[in-house]
Design a protein around this motif. Sequence first.
Motif, mmCIF file in Angstrom:
data_model
loop_
_atom_site.group_PDB
_atom_site.id
_atom_site.type_symbol
_atom_site.label_atom_id
_atom_site.label_comp_id
_atom_site.label_asym_id
_atom_site.label_seq_id
_atom_site.Cartn_x
_atom_site.Cartn_y
_atom_site.Cartn_z
ATOM 1 N N ALA A 20 76.416 -14.719 -15.032
ATOM 2 C CA ALA A 20 77.466 -15.240 -15.912
ATOM 3 C C ALA A 20 77.356 -14.610 -17.301
ATOM 4 C CB ALA A 20 77.359 -16.759 -16.008
ATOM 5 N N ALA A 21 76.126 -14.550 -17.826
ATOM 6 C CA ALA A 21 75.924 -13.963 -19.153
ATOM 7 C C ALA A 21 76.347 -12.492 -19.158
ATOM 8 C CB ALA A 21 74.467 -14.102 -19.576
ATOM 9 N N PRO A 71 64.619 -18.365 -22.713
ATOM 10 C CA PRO A 71 64.720 -19.767 -23.162
ATOM 11 C C PRO A 71 64.628 -20.760 -22.000
ATOM 12 C CG PRO A 71 66.408 -18.445 -24.223
ATOM 13 C CD PRO A 71 65.741 -17.559 -23.219
ATOM 14 N N LEU A 72 65.211 -20.404 -20.855
ATOM 15 C CA LEU A 72 65.186 -21.345 -19.735
ATOM 16 C C LEU A 72 63.833 -21.372 -19.029
ATOM 17 C CD1 LEU A 72 68.766 -20.806 -18.310
ATOM 18 C CD2 LEU A 72 67.848 -22.861 -19.380
ATOM 19 N N ARG A 97 69.869 -8.668 -23.981
ATOM 20 C CA ARG A 97 70.415 -9.905 -24.542
ATOM 21 C C ARG A 97 70.340 -11.047 -23.517
ATOM 22 N NH1 ARG A 97 74.173 -10.263 -29.023
ATOM 23 N NH2 ARG A 97 74.712 -12.468 -29.247
ATOM 24 N N VAL A 98 70.613 -10.733 -22.256
ATOM 25 C CA VAL A 98 70.504 -11.745 -21.194
ATOM 26 C C VAL A 98 69.080 -12.283 -21.162
ATOM 27 C CG1 VAL A 98 70.654 -12.179 -18.718
ATOM 28 C CG2 VAL A 98 72.332 -10.681 -19.806
ATOM 29 N N THR A 131 68.449 -14.438 -24.480
ATOM 30 C CA THR A 131 69.263 -15.630 -24.748
ATOM 31 C C THR A 131 69.362 -16.563 -23.547
ATOM 32 O OG1 THR A 131 71.304 -14.482 -24.124
ATOM 33 C CG2 THR A 131 70.705 -14.456 -26.455
ATOM 34 N N ILE A 132 69.107 -16.059 -22.351
ATOM 35 C CA ILE A 132 69.258 -16.905 -21.161
ATOM 36 C C ILE A 132 67.924 -17.065 -20.424
ATOM 37 C CG2 ILE A 132 70.491 -17.228 -18.973
ATOM 38 C CD1 ILE A 132 72.324 -17.319 -21.437
ATOM 39 N N ALA A 144 77.015 -9.602 -22.109
ATOM 40 C CA ALA A 144 75.650 -9.489 -22.606
ATOM 41 C C ALA A 144 74.928 -8.344 -21.897
ATOM 42 C CB ALA A 144 74.906 -10.799 -22.406
ATOM 43 N N LEU A 202 73.109 -17.698 -13.583
ATOM 44 C CA LEU A 202 73.275 -17.813 -15.031
ATOM 45 C C LEU A 202 73.187 -16.442 -15.692
ATOM 46 C CD1 LEU A 202 71.101 -20.994 -15.643
ATOM 47 C CD2 LEU A 202 73.588 -20.834 -15.630
#
Lengths: 377, 269
Positions: B169-170, B187-188, B179-180, B183-184, B175, B166
């Motif tokens: 991918a970002a 949060p996960l 930012r990765v 935003t990824i 990103a 993931l």
Amino acid sequence: MLIDPKLQQPAEAVPGQPPARPAVKIDGVSKSFDGTLALEPTWLKIRKGEFLTLLGPSGCGKTTLLNLVAGFLEPDKGELFIDDALVTQVPVHKREIGIVFQNYALFPHMNVLKNVEYGLRTRGVPAAEARDRAMETLRLVKLDQFADRRPKQLSGGQQQRVALARALVIRPKVLLLDEPFSALDRNLRAAMQIELKEIQHSLGVTTIFVTHDQGEALSMSDRIAVMSKGRVRQIGSPEEIYASPADRFVGTFVGDANLLTGTVTTSESGTLTLDLAGTALTLPQSAAPEAAAGETVELFARPEACQLVAPGTPGAVPATVSFAVYQGAHVELHLACPAAAEGPIMLRVPVANVPKVGAAVAVALPEAPVIFTGEAQ
Amino acid sequence: MNCTPLDHLLTWSGRILVALILGFVLLPFVVVLIASFNHSSILTFPPQDWSLRWYAHAFEYDDFADGVKNSLIIAAFGSTLALVAGTGFAYVLNRYEFRGKATLHAVLMSSLVIPNFTIGLGLLILAASVSIPRSMGLLVFLHITIVLPFVVRSVYVSLQNFERQLEAAAESLGAAPRRVLFTITLPLLLPGLAAGWLFAAILSFNEFTASLFLVNQRTQTLPVAMYNYVREYADPTLAAVSVIYVVAVAAMLILAHIFFRLEKVLNVD
């Protein structure tokens, strides 16, 4: 057979068209992991809008090459160019590429629309415009009515199309597809292949597609690079790869193949004669110009290029039917043949015309078969 | 389904065994629960008369109110700081290969094998020898030491279950690393981080042995206040406090379970 790097490069100019600059240029790139060479120095040029497939078994270096283009790996040697710009040292997030991963890698905490918008938001596209462009791309993959769903609520095929939309919405310079169909079932796979090819063609996006499935490669590609053991064995159109494989590996990996072992009897004045376990075969010398008398060679013929003929037909190789496999439209015959290099000879005959198991038959070989000599075997 | 008498026997003996184990585990609490409603001011069992007066007394007693306040402050600061530090350590352990990684892992987990008694005593001696007063800050530090292994473990498991692709991918979507992360990755990881924090907070709130060495009159935690109370009085107030205590913690755990699916986060399903 190590192909001369110059030969691996596509023609710069297509007749009748101005010479196109390559969208991707892979210039002598190599990579090893812990001392094991994963990719030998490789030269490749991919034209703008071209659909190029990297085809090979697992461990052949195709994924390594893809990851090098994406920027997830750094080459040991060589340089990479995207749209004429040197990108070897450029980090992934500045390469402007779109990737569809094998397991899609959709962000589970975002809905479909947010997934597709992501690449636009990172580029600072204003929210309203990002939303419009994402919806437009979702319409392209026929998923606009699923914009509010979470990825988990979608089927495999739908998830795949979200992944494609997410990669395409940023208008990437290159689209990279890493075995995108491997998680789909057979019927869906065929439908998605056609859809992907149509979308790719209509957008004209340069695409590198990685697969181990030769059927996918043949049906979708403009050109295929067949890879094995960290090396590009052959690059050409699907027709070239299928009809004129450069070596035994390419011939047997792509499509069904019959291989016969023979000895060169004479090779002179435009004629090549072979001895195939007692059957004499005369071919034009151009089939294997470098073959010398006494040399052992392999004759390669596709099943559909071979014909079943009556025993004793001149130039046909005698064989015995070992078994027949009914396949609906035709019957696949497996023949035991003294000249066969490995396994049985296979050919397909109409259902109405099946000889009995154990029957003595003969196989007429194509007039211009491919001959592998030396290393190509 | 065909059931032989043996099957019935096994089924029923299994159920009885489970009931016995649950009863055994819950028995002390049941005794305390019943005792807390005893009207008499002497802890007797079983009670002769029933009353809620000890609950009222528990809420009126100032040491308990101060103890709750101190415990909450220590748990909040301690587990938050432990979460920040523990996330950093877990991230390093999960993502990087380096010399001494096994040693770092062992050191981070070491307070699991050192008794809290020893940790408290050690910190007391250390603080005394460098003349650090027995302050709230010192207690927070003590609690960080004690809960850190649990936080590291919880975050580490979340990181192990995290799909690295993931992030790739970002990144491919433009990103930058920061930012990765925001935003990824974060949060996960949030459910794992929250569960880690909650466990740390509960452990810290319950901690008694080590804290006993480092509290003073002003900073005593609820468990220490309870201990001091029971040394002086033998009425059922403590039983009432215990019941309130258990109900509050159980309610928190149930909420956490509903929101974060603890068994998934702790990898025990």
